[in-house]
Design a protein around this motif. Structure first.
Motif, PDB file in Angstrom:
ATOM      1  N   ARG A 252      26.628  22.566  38.017  1.00  0.00           N
ATOM      2  CA  ARG A 252      26.374  20.719  38.598  1.00  0.00           C
ATOM      3  C   ARG A 252      25.860  19.921  37.136  1.00  0.00           C
ATOM      4  NH1 ARG A 252      23.334  20.316  43.625  1.00  0.00           N
ATOM      5  NH2 ARG A 252      21.231  20.386  42.249  1.00  0.00           N
ATOM      6  N   ARG A 253      25.739  20.595  36.789  1.00  0.00           N
ATOM      7  CA  ARG A 253      24.706  18.681  35.851  1.00  0.00           C
ATOM      8  C   ARG A 253      25.984  19.032  34.248  1.00  0.00           C
ATOM      9  NH1 ARG A 253      20.225  20.514  34.851  1.00  0.00           N
ATOM     10  NH2 ARG A 253      20.031  22.213  33.596  1.00  0.00           N
ATOM     11  N   GLN A 254      26.954  20.320  34.135  1.00  0.00           N
ATOM     12  CA  GLN A 254      27.886  20.387  33.494  1.00  0.00           C
ATOM     13  C   GLN A 254      28.675  19.658  34.008  1.00  0.00           C
ATOM     14  OE1 GLN A 254      28.303  24.440  31.975  1.00  0.00           O
ATOM     15  NE2 GLN A 254      26.738  24.762  30.413  1.00  0.00           N
ATOM     16  N   ARG A 255      29.063  19.634  35.135  1.00  0.00           N
ATOM     17  CA  ARG A 255      30.288  19.197  35.929  1.00  0.00           C
ATOM     18  C   ARG A 255      29.467  17.432  36.358  1.00  0.00           C
ATOM     19  NH1 ARG A 255      29.788  21.464  41.365  1.00  0.00           N
ATOM     20  NH2 ARG A 255      30.326  22.955  40.079  1.00  0.00           N
ATOM     21  N   ALA A 256      28.842  16.866  36.580  1.00  0.00           N
ATOM     22  CA  ALA A 256      29.005  15.331  36.636  1.00  0.00           C
ATOM     23  C   ALA A 256      28.024  15.047  34.621  1.00  0.00           C
ATOM     24  CB  ALA A 256      27.074  15.312  36.827  1.00  0.00           C
ATOM     25  N   GLU A 257      28.026  15.308  33.924  1.00  0.00           N
ATOM     26  CA  GLU A 257      28.066  15.331  32.644  1.00  0.00           C
ATOM     27  C   GLU A 257      29.717  14.918  31.856  1.00  0.00           C
ATOM     28  OE1 GLU A 257      26.010  17.865  29.880  1.00  0.00           O
ATOM     29  OE2 GLU A 257      24.090  17.193  30.721  1.00  0.00           O
ATOM     30  N   ARG A 259      32.676  14.742  34.110  1.00  0.00           N
ATOM     31  CA  ARG A 259      32.821  13.606  34.735  1.00  0.00           C
ATOM     32  C   ARG A 259      32.647  12.284  33.877  1.00  0.00           C
ATOM     33  NH1 ARG A 259      32.346  15.031  41.024  1.00  0.00           N
ATOM     34  NH2 ARG A 259      34.157  16.660  41.620  1.00  0.00           N
ATOM     35  N   ALA A 260      31.277  11.806  33.317  1.00  0.00           N
ATOM     36  CA  ALA A 260      30.759  11.101  33.253  1.00  0.00           C
ATOM     37  C   ALA A 260      31.346  10.778  31.871  1.00  0.00           C
ATOM     38  CB  ALA A 260      29.206  11.117  32.249  1.00  0.00           C
ATOM     39  N   GLN A 261      31.750  11.553  30.466  1.00  0.00           N
ATOM     40  CA  GLN A 261      32.839  12.024  30.147  1.00  0.00           C
ATOM     41  C   GLN A 261      34.210  11.159  29.504  1.00  0.00           C
ATOM     42  OE1 GLN A 261      31.957  15.163  27.582  1.00  0.00           O
ATOM     43  NE2 GLN A 261      30.252  14.965  27.690  1.00  0.00           N
ATOM     44  N   ARG A 262      34.555  11.373  31.421  1.00  0.00           N
ATOM     45  CA  ARG A 262      36.254  11.268  31.428  1.00  0.00           C
ATOM     46  C   ARG A 262      36.333   9.273  31.601  1.00  0.00           C
ATOM     47  NH1 ARG A 262      38.013  15.458  35.634  1.00  0.00           N
ATOM     48  NH2 ARG A 262      38.133  17.626  34.580  1.00  0.00           N
ATOM     49  N   ILE A 263      35.381   9.109  31.659  1.00  0.00           N
ATOM     50  CA  ILE A 263      35.133   7.319  32.318  1.00  0.00           C
ATOM     51  C   ILE A 263      35.043   6.717  31.165  1.00  0.00           C
ATOM     52  CG2 ILE A 263      34.237   5.629  32.901  1.00  0.00           C
ATOM     53  CD1 ILE A 263      31.815   7.230  34.502  1.00  0.00           C
ATOM     54  N   PRO A 264      35.061   6.641  29.981  1.00  0.00           N
ATOM     55  CA  PRO A 264      35.777   6.536  29.039  1.00  0.00           C
ATOM     56  C   PRO A 264      37.510   6.158  28.876  1.00  0.00           C
ATOM     57  CG  PRO A 264      34.363   6.282  28.405  1.00  0.00           C
ATOM     58  CD  PRO A 264      33.894   7.439  29.460  1.00  0.00           C
ATOM     59  N   VAL A 265      37.717   7.232  28.775  1.00  0.00           N
ATOM     60  CA  VAL A 265      39.819   7.721  28.856  1.00  0.00           C
ATOM     61  C   VAL A 265      39.576   6.781  30.072  1.00  0.00           C
ATOM     62  CG1 VAL A 265      41.194   9.121  28.569  1.00  0.00           C
ATOM     63  CG2 VAL A 265      39.076   9.771  27.474  1.00  0.00           C
ATOM     64  N   LYS A 266      38.921   6.900  31.157  1.00  0.00           N
ATOM     65  CA  LYS A 266      40.010   6.197  31.946  1.00  0.00           C
ATOM     66  C   LYS A 266      39.706   4.762  32.497  1.00  0.00           C
ATOM     67  CE  LYS A 266      38.861   9.648  35.362  1.00  0.00           C
ATOM     68  NZ  LYS A 266      38.520  10.681  36.922  1.00  0.00           N
ATOM     69  N   VAL A 267      39.103   4.349  31.123  1.00  0.00           N
ATOM     70  CA  VAL A 267      39.039   2.776  31.187  1.00  0.00           C
ATOM     71  C   VAL A 267      39.815   1.773  30.081  1.00  0.00           C
ATOM     72  CG1 VAL A 267      36.895   0.741  31.102  1.00  0.00           C
ATOM     73  CG2 VAL A 267      36.647   2.888  32.660  1.00  0.00           C
ATOM     74  N   ILE A 268      40.620   2.899  29.684  1.00  0.00           N
ATOM     75  CA  ILE A 268      41.491   2.503  28.741  1.00  0.00           C
ATOM     76  C   ILE A 268      42.346   2.256  28.777  1.00  0.00           C
ATOM     77  CG2 ILE A 268      43.027   2.879  26.444  1.00  0.00           C
ATOM     78  CD1 ILE A 268      40.607   4.931  25.956  1.00  0.00           C
TER      79      ILE A 268
END
Length: 296
Positions: A252-257, A259-268
């Protein structure tokens, strides 16, 4: 134009006939008697849990069930199972809403084409009918995805509670019942159903496999496979539960991390196409206007 009017009349007549049948047709008497017999002897609060809204569409949904192909019915039933089978939306009601929405969309498409007979209007009408026809499947598929994500997030906490219950002296099945009873989460509801399956005589292995097939959560499937192997090998379930709880918490912690790492790509994309052009206009706009005024 006469052919189009004939198609419109046929669709309107079919829709009116189906509406008349759905309104006039009553509930299936055989099913009503069977459900009445099953509810006999139950307390009033237990009878209230049966959700009479589920029974309201029995007679009304028979025509729709007969109209849809069997493959479509199996797909809807599977999607309903993955969505948790909401009490207010049984299969027959979903089928009725699906057919009625498609009929209304077809009528609107015909009216739109009669008002503006063009190729673009015809294509738009077809797209509208197909989209309305597929809306129930898309909605149930979305609910199933959200439900699986919720169960995956709840699994670590459920395993912690089961581990504590087993360490306190309860057996695995008793701990399963205790955790399922004391929680109102989505996964707890599935565990209650599994406990009920075992109480009515279903083998534990079959009940566990049915739970994995019903939920389709990869982490839960791995946990069930581990529990089955531990029972067959005679391992202590207390250690297995503790190890599985730690592993699920790590996942669960790895899944949250992740998703957090995907945020910069989605913000581009919104940053590039929505925010930066506005900033360029605000910053460079006055300079461009001054330059144009100077050269003019």
């Amino acid at each position: 134009m006469p052919a189009i009017m004939a198609v419109f009349v046929v669709l309107a007549s079919a829709g009116f006939g189906l509406l008349t049948y759905l309104v006039v047709a009553g509930a299936d008497p055989v099913r009503q008697r069977a459900l009445s017999n099953l509810r006999q002897g139950l307390a009033p609060q237990d009878r209230g849990d049966v959700a009479p809204r589920r029974l309201s569409g029995d007679g009304q949904g028979r025509a729709g069930v007969a109209l849809l192909p069997k493959g479509e019915l199996r797909l809807l039933d599977r999607l309903l199972s993955e969505a948790g089978r909401p009490a207010s939306w049984p299969l027959d009601r979903v089928v009725s809403v699906k057919i009625w929405a498609t009929v209304v969309a077809a009528l609107l498409a015909v009216l739109l084409f009669l008002r503006n007979p063009a190729g673009n209007t015809f294509v738009l009408g077809i797209v509208l009918v197909v989209l309305v026809y597929a809306i129930p499947e898309l909605r149930l598929w979305s609910i199933g995805i959200e439900r699986r994500e919720s169960m995956g997030n709840e699994l670590a906490d459920i395993l912690d509670q089961m581990s504590i219950a087993v360490e306190a002296g309860l057996g695995f099945e008793a701990a399963l019942v205790r955790v399922a009873t004391n929680s109102d989460s989505v996964l707890a509801g599935e565990l209650r159903r599994t406990a009920q399956d075992m109480q009515v005589g279903q083998p534990r292995r079959d009940a566990y496999l049915a739970l994995a097939a019903r939920t389709k959560v990869p982490a839960l499937r791995r946990f069930i496979r581990t529990i089955i192997q531990a029972e067959e090998s005679g391992l202590a379930l207390r250690d297995v539960l503790r190890t599985q709880a730690d592993e699920m918490r790590l996942i669960r912690r790895q899944r949250a991390e992740e998703r957090a790492q995907r945020i910069p790509v989605k913000v581009i994309f919104p940053l590039t196409f929505c925010i930066l052009p506005v900033l360029f206009i605000v910053i460079l706009g006055p300079a461009v206007l001054n330059i144009m005024a100077a050269f003019s």
